[in-house]
Scaffold this motif. Structure first.
Motif, PDB file in Angstrom:
ATOM      1  N   ILE A 155       0.830  -1.184   0.016  1.00 32.66           N
ATOM      2  CA  ILE A 155       0.017   0.073   0.085  1.00 32.66           C
ATOM      3  C   ILE A 155       0.776   1.130  -0.031  1.00 32.66           C
ATOM      4  O   ILE A 155       0.543   2.213  -0.569  1.00 32.66           O
ATOM      5  N   ALA A 217      -2.110  -0.875   6.804  1.00 31.83           N
ATOM      6  CA  ALA A 217      -2.710  -0.504   5.367  1.00 31.83           C
ATOM      7  C   ALA A 217      -3.254   0.754   5.785  1.00 31.83           C
ATOM      8  O   ALA A 217      -3.650   1.743   4.773  1.00 31.83           O
ATOM      9  N   ALA A 218      -4.232   1.214   6.873  1.00 27.81           N
ATOM     10  CA  ALA A 218      -4.879   2.249   6.954  1.00 27.81           C
ATOM     11  C   ALA A 218      -3.816   3.485   7.255  1.00 27.81           C
ATOM     12  O   ALA A 218      -4.287   4.345   6.518  1.00 27.81           O
ATOM     13  N   GLU A 220      -1.215   3.760   5.773  1.00 28.60           N
ATOM     14  CA  GLU A 220      -0.521   4.083   4.600  1.00 28.60           C
ATOM     15  C   GLU A 220      -1.837   4.769   3.391  1.00 28.60           C
ATOM     16  O   GLU A 220      -1.468   5.363   2.612  1.00 28.60           O
ATOM     17  N   THR A 221      -2.962   4.236   3.949  1.00 32.53           N
ATOM     18  CA  THR A 221      -3.989   4.917   3.173  1.00 32.53           C
ATOM     19  C   THR A 221      -3.954   6.452   3.313  1.00 32.53           C
ATOM     20  O   THR A 221      -4.276   7.100   2.277  1.00 32.53           O
ATOM     21  N   TYR A 222      -3.623   6.747   4.363  1.00 34.47           N
ATOM     22  CA  TYR A 222      -3.887   8.207   4.434  1.00 34.47           C
ATOM     23  C   TYR A 222      -2.574   9.052   3.955  1.00 34.47           C
ATOM     24  O   TYR A 222      -2.735  10.154   3.576  1.00 34.47           O
ATOM     25  N   ALA A 224      -1.540   7.729   1.098  1.00 32.54           N
ATOM     26  CA  ALA A 224      -1.542   7.822  -0.564  1.00 32.54           C
ATOM     27  C   ALA A 224      -2.450   8.853  -1.239  1.00 32.54           C
ATOM     28  O   ALA A 224      -3.547   9.011  -0.549  1.00 32.54           O
ATOM     29  N   ARG A 227      -6.869   6.379  -2.425  1.00 30.92           N
ATOM     30  CA  ARG A 227      -6.969   5.325  -1.073  1.00 30.92           C
ATOM     31  C   ARG A 227      -7.714   4.127  -1.484  1.00 30.92           C
ATOM     32  O   ARG A 227      -8.086   3.315  -0.817  1.00 30.92           O
ATOM     33  N   TYR A 228      -7.673   3.580  -2.909  1.00 31.79           N
ATOM     34  CA  TYR A 228      -8.513   2.394  -3.031  1.00 31.79           C
ATOM     35  C   TYR A 228      -8.194   1.243  -2.871  1.00 31.79           C
ATOM     36  O   TYR A 228      -9.048   0.509  -1.926  1.00 31.79           O
ATOM     37  N   GLY A 230      -5.843   0.559  -0.357  1.00 33.59           N
ATOM     38  CA  GLY A 230      -5.751   0.906   1.168  1.00 33.59           C
ATOM     39  C   GLY A 230      -7.148   0.590   1.683  1.00 33.59           C
ATOM     40  O   GLY A 230      -7.283  -0.314   2.852  1.00 33.59           O
ATOM     41  N   GLU A 231      -8.214   1.290   1.215  1.00 32.22           N
ATOM     42  CA  GLU A 231      -9.648   0.815   1.703  1.00 32.22           C
ATOM     43  C   GLU A 231     -10.095  -0.638   1.504  1.00 32.22           C
ATOM     44  O   GLU A 231     -10.621  -1.373   2.481  1.00 32.22           O
ATOM     45  N   TRP A 234      -7.885  -2.726   4.161  1.00 29.97           N
ATOM     46  CA  TRP A 234      -7.669  -2.300   5.462  1.00 29.97           C
ATOM     47  C   TRP A 234      -7.753  -3.231   6.437  1.00 29.97           C
ATOM     48  O   TRP A 234      -7.049  -3.267   7.520  1.00 29.97           O
TER      49      TRP A 234
END
Length: 348
Positions: A155, A217-218, A220-222, A224, A227-228, A230-231, A234
């Motif tokens: 991610i 994963a969460a 790194e989602t913030y 990125a 965010r597709y 990572g969501e 998650w």
């Protein structure tokens, strides 16, 4: 730059909700069996453990949190003082930044300076074979952790996606340093098969870091732009309770259960499932602003662990490991599907 990424990770963990959304650590499915006749004195319950080479006053590990950015220095100092004063173990975040950028070394050396007698755990990634001895030297580490984080790398915008040869690299690391090695996940857990392979490669301890606590994963989602992915991932991972059972049934080396553990009661359940110690990270980061907060948190943890032990009639950690318990729900379903007879725990 690595240092900037470390700061981003810290700020995200401190200010955003990075917990799993629809997956728990699984300990709600674990029920210790109440003993109305404990036949022990609660005040004499012994929480100490010597499993990891030094006698510790509690089986609580402060697992890897940070380092590698100037902002991390004060956090690591506070954690080191608390670990020293309470005689518990402390791990640091990945040391790659300091190994490659000497100006960041003091964000790690501050730990041993403030915790001269503490059990300290260094930290590198599996591909960083050439940094192993340097990481041990910088921290004056008692144990070296090798972190494994394929989901986070997937991610992370700048992630390393080539995981070929990791077992061979781990084997080389275990042969190149003269202190014990821990293999640790970063929030997705470790399966029985992976644990067996790691021990075969020479690893001395396992820290499972299962799903149910902080989702990297969460985190790194913030970071990125898109965010597709990572969501979607998650909530990926093996719940901590499940991973604890899988790993302790598969191997005969000490195991740290971590990943979403938030109390001494959950710790008691993990130890009764076979773990030798338990680890926490995010709660310590949240309480790292003062020694008063850190000491209060550790004291509350130890007291809730002590009460759980009293209620099952366990006077020490070894007796807690033999306590009867019932495994229910999704955790039992998973373990039964994996060929583990959960009735063995209730009929000890």
């Amino acid at each position: 730059m690595i240092s900037d990424r470390k700061l981003e990770h810290l700020l995200i963990c401190e200010n955003y909700d990075v917990s799993f959304k629809n997956k728990t650590n699984g300990f709600e499915d674990i029920e210790l069996i109440h003993n109305v006749l404990p036949e022990i004195d609660k005040q004499e319950i012994d929480l100490s453990t010597s499993t990891f080479g030094k006698k510790l006053d509690s089986p609580l590990f402060i697992t890897a949190i940070t380092g590698g950015h100037p902002a991390a220095k004060e956090i690591n100092k506070q954690l080191a003082i608390a670990a020293e004063n309470n005689n518990i173990a402390l791990g640091v975040g990945s040391q790659r930044a300091a190994c490659e950028h000497p100006e960041l070394e003091d964000t790690y050396t501050v730990v041993r300076e403030n915790a001269p007698n503490c059990l300290l755990v260094g930290n590198i990634g599996a591909p960083q074979l050439n940094l192993a001895e340097k990481a041990v030297e910088i921290l004056d580490a008692d144990i070296l952790a090798i972190h494994l984080n394929p989901l986070q790398e997937s991610i992370q915008p700048e992630g390393d996606l080539d995981a070929r040869g990791y077992l061979d690299l781990i084997s080389q690391i275990t042969n190149s340093v003269n202190i014990p090695i821990i293999a640790k996940e970063t929030g997705c857990g470790i399966s029985a098969e992976s644990a067996e392979a790691l021990v075969e490669a020479g690893v001395d301890f396992i820290d499972i870091e299962g799903a149910g606590g902080t989702s990297w994963a969460a985190v790194e989602t913030y970071r990125a732009e898109d965010r597709y992915l990572g969501e979607i991932f998650w909530d990926w991972g093996i719940p901590t309770a499940v991973s604890t059972v899988e790993v302790t049934n598969a191997i005969d080396v000490p195991v740290i259960s971590s990943g979403g553990i938030r109390s001494g009661l959950e710790a008691a359940k993990a130890i009764a499932l076979g773990a030798d110690a338990v680890g926490m990270a995010l709660p310590f980061l949240k309480n790292s602003t003062s020694q008063e907060q850190l000491n209060k948190f550790i004291s509350r943890f130890n007291e809730s662990l002590r009460i759980a032990m009293f209620l099952v009639g366990a006077s020490n950690i070894d007796e807690l490991k033999e306590s009867k318990l019932v495994i229910r729900g999704k955790t039992r379903e998973w373990l039964n599907e994996r060929g583990i007879n959960t009735k063995n725990y209730s009929r000890r």
